[in-house]
Design a protein around this motif. Sequence first.
Motif, mmCIF file in Angstrom:
data_model
loop_
_atom_site.group_PDB
_atom_site.id
_atom_site.type_symbol
_atom_site.label_atom_id
_atom_site.label_comp_id
_atom_site.label_asym_id
_atom_site.label_seq_id
_atom_site.Cartn_x
_atom_site.Cartn_y
_atom_site.Cartn_z
ATOM 1 N N ILE A 295 17.185 30.939 36.393
ATOM 2 C CA ILE A 295 17.608 30.044 37.622
ATOM 3 C C ILE A 295 16.482 29.147 37.704
ATOM 4 N N ALA A 296 15.181 29.456 37.958
ATOM 5 C CA ALA A 296 14.241 28.796 38.238
ATOM 6 C C ALA A 296 13.763 27.495 37.289
ATOM 7 N N PHE A 297 14.119 27.834 35.980
ATOM 8 C CA PHE A 297 14.054 26.844 35.109
ATOM 9 C C PHE A 297 15.220 25.739 35.120
ATOM 10 N N THR A 302 17.112 20.164 36.815
ATOM 11 C CA THR A 302 18.093 19.715 37.673
ATOM 12 C C THR A 302 17.085 18.601 38.563
ATOM 13 N N ASN A 303 16.220 18.997 39.146
ATOM 14 C CA ASN A 303 15.184 17.968 39.924
ATOM 15 C C ASN A 303 14.967 17.152 39.104
ATOM 16 N N ARG A 304 14.251 17.222 37.861
ATOM 17 C CA ARG A 304 13.670 16.254 37.113
ATOM 18 C C ARG A 304 14.772 15.169 36.830
ATOM 19 N N GLY A 305 16.060 15.798 36.485
ATOM 20 C CA GLY A 305 17.034 14.717 36.080
ATOM 21 C C GLY A 305 17.676 14.145 37.343
ATOM 22 N N GLY A 306 17.517 14.658 38.621
ATOM 23 C CA GLY A 306 18.098 13.855 39.558
ATOM 24 C C GLY A 306 17.274 13.030 40.359
#
Length: 315
Positions: A295-297, A302-306
């Motif tokens: 889940i953390a990965f 997601t944060n890097r992609g967004g």
Amino acid sequence: MIAFAAMAALFALAPLVVYPGFMMKAMLFALFACAFNLLAGYGKLVSFGHSMFLGTAGYVCGHAAKVWGFTPELAVLAGTAAAALLGVASGWLAIRRSGIYFAMVTLAFAQMIYFVALQAPFTGGEDGLQGVPRGHLFGVIDLADPVNLYGFVLAIFLGGFFLIMRLVGSPFGLVLKGLSDHEPRAQSLGLDTARYKLVAFTLSAALAGLAGSTKAITSQIVTLSDVHWSMSGEVLLMTFLGGVGTLFGPVVGAFVVVAMQNYLASLGQWVIVIHGAIFVLCVLAFRRGIVGELIAFAGRRTNRGGAPAHSGPGH
């Protein structure tokens, strides 16, 4: 709900490729681990004596089915009710302490139950309670049929897991998380924290008892290992290995541990050493557990992609 439906479909089709006996054992231990996680993961109350609920329910269920002639569903209900009552009695005292003191109180209660199971005449002592009849569910469905038995265990597991899932997402679950994050603040808001802890402890005990009762009907035997302190250690390993505080973590952890027990049985006592090594590795390397780390990965990806693109120096 999508993940729950996918898990239900996967477990329903699993006997086509996996030995059904392994699946039933893994599902029951997964329910036991989920019950423990409700208390340890969401309430931050780590119990060292949860085996007393599994074993007590198993003995009561087995005795009710074998001696009193209860049908399977009534025997399972009797065992679950016994575990819930034990949860109320032990929880009423245990929740007055926190941290390591809470854990030690639950361990002391579990040791008391172990010696009762060792000495009581109806438990069979060191020989265990053997020959528990499976009977006919609702007087119609013969649980001697492997297909019916597997469906029974699957229904128990999915029902228990769904209840936990709803509890975690309910206002009660949110209050429980609030207590674990900052209990003094919850008290300042007027919440009766002791009552919420006792309800959580009792629910966890009842669900652990549901797993123990079903296990007694499935395996047709209840032994001292079900109430031994090592069983509490196993459920602790399952929960933390899979991911404490996550819904599906205890399920993954239970399947990993049961798979090791089954497929590494030829190693004898070395299996315990392997369990210990894995637990140490889990604590040191990935403290969130298998599901928690995934889940953390996914969250980091997601944060890097967004993330917004950086502007050039001219802007």
